[in-house]
Design an enzyme around this catalytic site. Structure first.
Site, short mmCIF file in Angstrom:
data_model
loop_
_atom_site.label_atom_id
_atom_site.label_comp_id
_atom_site.label_asym_id
_atom_site.label_seq_id
_atom_site.Cartn_x
_atom_site.Cartn_y
_atom_site.Cartn_z
N ALA A 89 0.86 -1.19 0.00
CA ALA A 89 0.00 0.00 0.00
C ALA A 89 0.89 1.24 0.00
CB ALA A 89 -0.92 0.02 1.21
N PHE A 90 0.33 2.38 -0.42
CA PHE A 90 1.17 3.57 -0.58
C PHE A 90 1.76 4.04 0.74
CE2 PHE A 90 -0.22 7.77 0.88
CZ PHE A 90 -1.46 7.49 1.43
N LYS A 91 1.17 3.63 1.86
CA LYS A 91 1.68 4.09 3.16
C LYS A 91 3.11 3.63 3.41
CE LYS A 91 -2.76 4.97 5.24
NZ LYS A 91 -3.67 4.66 4.12
N ASP A 92 3.55 2.58 2.69
CA ASP A 92 4.95 2.14 2.83
C ASP A 92 5.94 3.24 2.46
OD1 ASP A 92 4.57 -0.54 3.64
OD2 ASP A 92 4.18 -1.16 1.58
N LEU B 207 6.12 5.13 5.56
CA LEU B 207 6.42 4.39 6.79
C LEU B 207 7.68 3.56 6.71
CD1 LEU B 207 2.80 3.70 7.95
CD2 LEU B 207 4.61 4.73 9.34
#
Ligand code: PLP
Length: 503
Positions: free
Chosen positions: A115-118, A121
């Site tokens: 997911a783009f949150k990687d 994060l």
């Protein structure tokens, strides 16, 4: 005061970027902002455009980070960027740009949790680690316990980022029975000696309330402080999550220039599937730094509070919460909008504080017309309900042979309904379709499968595409965390976890 951060709600508490990242939220409840971003300082001529895509991404990351968080030395930024964007991304371009019909798609899901949150994060833990070791705001030997409530994607991306990072521990709460099979397995199988995960008997709101209660518990804070432990958060209010997202807007524009699709003077429009307003705010920051950005389009699912806001100037959260097939966008309070209100009111902290007090007390606020006019110069908005989203997923597959997830599907639906304005258009693609295989299958008109892995297999068979290895491997991964707690037990749970993870 170069590069310093203060609250959106007042100028009392001025800190550098390292302290802002360690603290997460300003003491008055506002979000940290830096006025530096209001100046166009991005040197377009200095952007890497010639080298390989990986080298370019790292170059852009270093340039953007050194502009936005100058408290970090060039050497520290170099180290953080190299550690965040290496082996853990499965595509050498990190965020490749690929054709999508007559438009473009920015693939943000090639990180370890799909997911783009990687993208943010994988970076945040490096920034926390460096701040702990070098910032005057960190006490000798201090350790950080990260607490995160998740509706599905943030929890796993934060776990993957913080696993085995020195002087940190992480505890994730997810709502029992309300995340997808794949999302749950991603979290409960997480390796690492400093990680903890538990289900909460309740909804996502109950998990979030439980986390807030832990943060507000002054007695717990004192007991942890006595042991050299502070609490912090990994959600998108943290400056350290926002800044890495600015990079891929710059990189996307550069990919178009490098491929000869646009001139160096041409602006690009971005379509962004939106929930908490963190991703699209990063696009706004890129524009304010001087990147040629045309329009930023807010793409909402049935929780369309931002679409109404843009039309009316009234932000009204007093409405029914709707569970959709794009759960990471099921949000009624888009926290990062507060930062946009600060910037577009030319830094009017009093106004922002008043609007946020209205939101807390009345559940709504009204933004002055002059500020709305400024916001509308850059932002547009559109909505797609679940049926429109499914239709967009089906169309992308049948017409272009491109398989998209439901969050990207919301954006694709809004993109298709928007009149082109003569600029190149980029859709941000925020998750792998194999994270939501059952809903994608249904959109394609295939028979429904109940289990996550059966759905993943069926989707792979139907489309001839391989699920990402890290998702397929979950079927054999040992479950490490199978507990559920009552929301009322969150404080004692966190205290026990602090002992287990950080002593
Ligand atoms: C978090 C998330 C979004 C929404 O991003 P915001 O920064 O909250 O607006 C969109 N798509 C996916 C897959 C997400 O995980």
């Amino acid at each position: 005061m170069a590069g310093n951060y203060h609250s959106t709600r007042g100028m009392d508490d001025v800190v550098d970027a390292k302290a802002a990242i360690l603290e997460g939220l300003a003491k008055d409840g506002g979000l940290f902002v830096s006025d530096e971003v209001l100046e166009e300082r991005l040197d377009l001529d200095a952007l890497g455009l010639e080298a390989s895509s990986t080298v370019d991404y790292l170059t852009h990351a270093r340039q953007v980070l050194s502009l936005l968080i100058p408290a970090y030395t060039p050497e520290e930024i170099y180290r953080a960027v190299a550690a965040a964007y290496g082996e853990s991304f499965s595509d050498p371009a990190i965020t490749p740009l690929t054709p999508f019909g007559d438009d473009w798609r920015l693939e943000l899901f090639h990180g370890p949790t799909c997911a783009f949150k990687d993208v943010a994060l994988q970076m945040l833990p490096r920034l926390v680690e460096i701040a702990l070791a070098t910032s005057a705001a960190a006490r000798e030997g201090e350790r950080v316990l990260i607490l995160t409530a998740t509706s599905g994607d943030t929890g796993k991306a934060a776990l993957a980022g913080f696993a085995d990072v020195d002087r940190t521990g992480i505890v994730v709460f997810y709502p029992e029975g309300l995340v997808s099979d794949v999302q749950r397995l991603q979290m409960v199988t997480q390796p690492g000696k400093n990680v903890g995960v538990t289900a909460i008997a309740g909804t996502f709101d109950d998990s979030q309330t439980a986390v807030k209660r832990v943060f507000a518990d002054r007695a717990l804070e004192a007991r942890l402080a006595a042991r050299g432990i502070v609490l912090s958060s990994a959600n998108s209010i943290n400056v350290g999550r926002l800044v890495p997202q600015v990079v891929y807007y710059v990189d996307a524009w550069c990919q178009l220039v490098r491929a000869g699709k646009i001139e160096r003077t041409e602006a690009v429009d971005f379509f962004v599937p939106t929930g908490n307003f963190g991703d699209i705010l990063a696009g706004y920051l890129a524009k304010r730094l001087g990147l040629p950005v045309g329009r930023l389009c807010i793409c909402s699912n049935a929780n369309d509070v931002l679409v109404d806001f843009l039309a009316t100037g009234v932000y009204d959260r007093r409405r029914e919460f709707k569970k959709s097939i794009s759960p990471s966008m099921d949000i009624l309070v888009s926290s990062n909008l507060e930062r946009l209100l600060y910037f577009e009111s030319d830094g009017d902290c009093e106004l922002v504080a008043r609007l946020m007090a209205d939101l807390a007390e009345k559940g709504c606020y009204t933004v002055p017309e002059r500020v709305m006019a400024r916001i509308r110069e850059t932002f547009t908005a559109g909505r797609a309900d679940d049926d429109a989203t499914r239709a967009a997923i089906k169309r992308a597959w049948e017409e272009d042979g491109i398989l998209i997830d439901p969050h990207t599907g919301v954006g694709a639906s809004v993109l298709a309904a928007s009149e082109p304005e003569g600029r190149a258009r980029v859709l941000l693609s925020t998750a792998s379709p194999f994270k939501f295989p059952a809903d994608v299958l249904r959109a394609l008109g295939a028979p429904e499968e109940r289990s996550g892995f059966a759905a993943m297999d069926a989707l792979a068979r139907l489309t001839g595409q391989e699920p990402p290895a890290q998702l397929a491997a979950l079927i054999d991964a040992p479950v490490r965390f199978d507990g559920t707690i009552a929301p009322d037990d969150a404080v004692s749970f966190v205290e026990a976890e602090a002992e287990r993870l950080l002593s």
